[in-house]
Design a protein around this motif. Structure first.
Motif, PDB file in Angstrom:
ATOM      1  N   ARG A   1       0.822  -1.062   0.066  1.00 29.40           N
ATOM      2  CA  ARG A   1      -0.023  -0.011   0.159  1.00 29.40           C
ATOM      3  C   ARG A   1       0.890   1.247   0.035  1.00 29.40           C
ATOM      4  NH1 ARG A   1      -3.664  -0.869   3.769  1.00 29.40           N
ATOM      5  NH2 ARG A   1      -5.320  -1.556   2.451  1.00 29.40           N
ATOM      6  N   GLU A   2       1.919   1.197   0.884  1.00 33.58           N
ATOM      7  CA  GLU A   2       2.772   2.415   0.940  1.00 33.58           C
ATOM      8  C   GLU A   2       3.733   2.560  -0.257  1.00 33.58           C
ATOM      9  OE1 GLU A   2       2.677   4.993   3.096  1.00 33.58           O
ATOM     10  OE2 GLU A   2       0.761   3.955   3.609  1.00 33.58           O
ATOM     11  N   ARG A   3       4.169   1.362  -0.751  1.00 38.71           N
ATOM     12  CA  ARG A   3       5.469   1.363  -1.575  1.00 38.71           C
ATOM     13  C   ARG A   3       4.891   1.479  -2.946  1.00 38.71           C
ATOM     14  NH1 ARG A   3       8.504  -4.149  -2.324  1.00 38.71           N
ATOM     15  NH2 ARG A   3       6.527  -4.313  -3.860  1.00 38.71           N
ATOM     16  N   ASP A   4       3.955   0.933  -3.316  1.00 40.08           N
ATOM     17  CA  ASP A   4       3.348   1.111  -4.589  1.00 40.08           C
ATOM     18  C   ASP A   4       2.110   1.943  -4.817  1.00 40.08           C
ATOM     19  OD1 ASP A   4       5.196  -0.853  -4.980  1.00 40.08           O
ATOM     20  OD2 ASP A   4       4.013  -2.590  -5.162  1.00 40.08           O
ATOM     21  N   ARG A   5       2.071   2.761  -3.926  1.00 36.30           N
ATOM     22  CA  ARG A   5       0.716   3.568  -4.162  1.00 36.30           C
ATOM     23  C   ARG A   5       0.687   4.285  -5.323  1.00 36.30           C
ATOM     24  NH1 ARG A   5       0.467   7.159   0.801  1.00 36.30           N
ATOM     25  NH2 ARG A   5      -0.594   5.498   1.534  1.00 36.30           N
ATOM     26  N   GLU A   6       1.739   4.934  -6.010  1.00 37.65           N
ATOM     27  CA  GLU A   6       1.811   5.651  -7.122  1.00 37.65           C
ATOM     28  C   GLU A   6       1.635   4.396  -8.297  1.00 37.65           C
ATOM     29  OE1 GLU A   6       1.580   9.054  -7.085  1.00 37.65           O
ATOM     30  OE2 GLU A   6       1.693   8.624  -4.940  1.00 37.65           O
ATOM     31  N   ARG A   7       2.087   3.247  -8.456  1.00 38.16           N
ATOM     32  CA  ARG A   7       2.143   2.511  -9.311  1.00 38.16           C
ATOM     33  C   ARG A   7       0.670   2.343  -9.845  1.00 38.16           C
ATOM     34  NH1 ARG A   7       5.136  -3.024  -8.692  1.00 38.16           N
ATOM     35  NH2 ARG A   7       6.838  -1.798  -9.210  1.00 38.16           N
ATOM     36  N   TRP A   8      -0.242   2.272  -9.099  1.00 35.92           N
ATOM     37  CA  TRP A   8      -1.600   1.795  -9.405  1.00 35.92           C
ATOM     38  C   TRP A   8      -2.348   3.094  -9.875  1.00 35.92           C
ATOM     39  CZ3 TRP A   8      -0.944  -3.018 -10.565  1.00 35.92           C
ATOM     40  CH2 TRP A   8      -0.127  -3.693  -9.834  1.00 35.92           C
ATOM     41  N   ILE A   9      -1.984   4.331  -9.837  1.00 33.22           N
ATOM     42  CA  ILE A   9      -2.855   5.253  -9.955  1.00 33.22           C
ATOM     43  C   ILE A   9      -2.850   5.652 -11.625  1.00 33.22           C
ATOM     44  CG2 ILE A   9      -3.070   7.925  -9.815  1.00 33.22           C
ATOM     45  CD1 ILE A   9      -1.756   7.725  -7.275  1.00 33.22           C
ATOM     46  N   SER A  10      -4.150   5.697 -11.996  1.00 32.50           N
ATOM     47  CA  SER A  10      -4.533   5.891 -13.491  1.00 32.50           C
ATOM     48  C   SER A  10      -3.937   7.188 -13.899  1.00 32.50           C
ATOM     49  CB  SER A  10      -5.901   5.735 -13.781  1.00 32.50           C
ATOM     50  OG  SER A  10      -6.397   4.386 -13.409  1.00 32.50           O
ATOM     51  N   VAL A  11      -3.401   7.262 -15.127  1.00 34.17           N
ATOM     52  CA  VAL A  11      -2.772   8.689 -15.660  1.00 34.17           C
ATOM     53  C   VAL A  11      -4.063   9.195 -16.540  1.00 34.17           C
ATOM     54  CG1 VAL A  11      -1.016   9.340 -17.117  1.00 34.17           C
ATOM     55  CG2 VAL A  11      -0.743   7.552 -15.908  1.00 34.17           C
TER      56      VAL A  11
END
Length: 98
Positions: A88-98
């Protein structure tokens, strides 16, 4: 240790106790290979698949993993909760849609 791990422990003890750590690791690797094989079948890559068999293989992997966790006194549910938080913390930005 959670309830399912306690149940695994009871069964293992009925059968004579835990294997040596590397034997348990070998069992986990073997079960993971069987899971991979069934997943390939379910996905149509390698012959016909069966979701019930996939479920069985997932259970076998979980059992083998529970044996290792029990041997070392690790609560799998706690470990999974910590890993969920880590992702949740480490990959928070990875799953955000662009």
């Amino acid at each position: 240790m959670n309830d399912l791990q306690r149940e695994v422990d009871r069964i293992v003890m009925e059968f004579g106790g835990y294997w040596k750590p590397f034997e348990m690791l070998a069992a986990l690797v073997e079960e993971t290979g069987e899971l991979a094989d069934e997943l390939l079948k379910v996905e149509g890559v390698k012959g016909p698949g069966d979701r019930n068999r996939l479920k069985e293989e997932l259970g076998d992997v979980a059992f083998a993993l529970a044996c290792i966790a029990n041997y070392y006194g690790v609560d799998l549910m706690d470990a999974l909760r910590e890993t969920i938080e880590k992702y949740r913390e480490r990959d928070r930005e990875r799953w955000i849609s662009v």
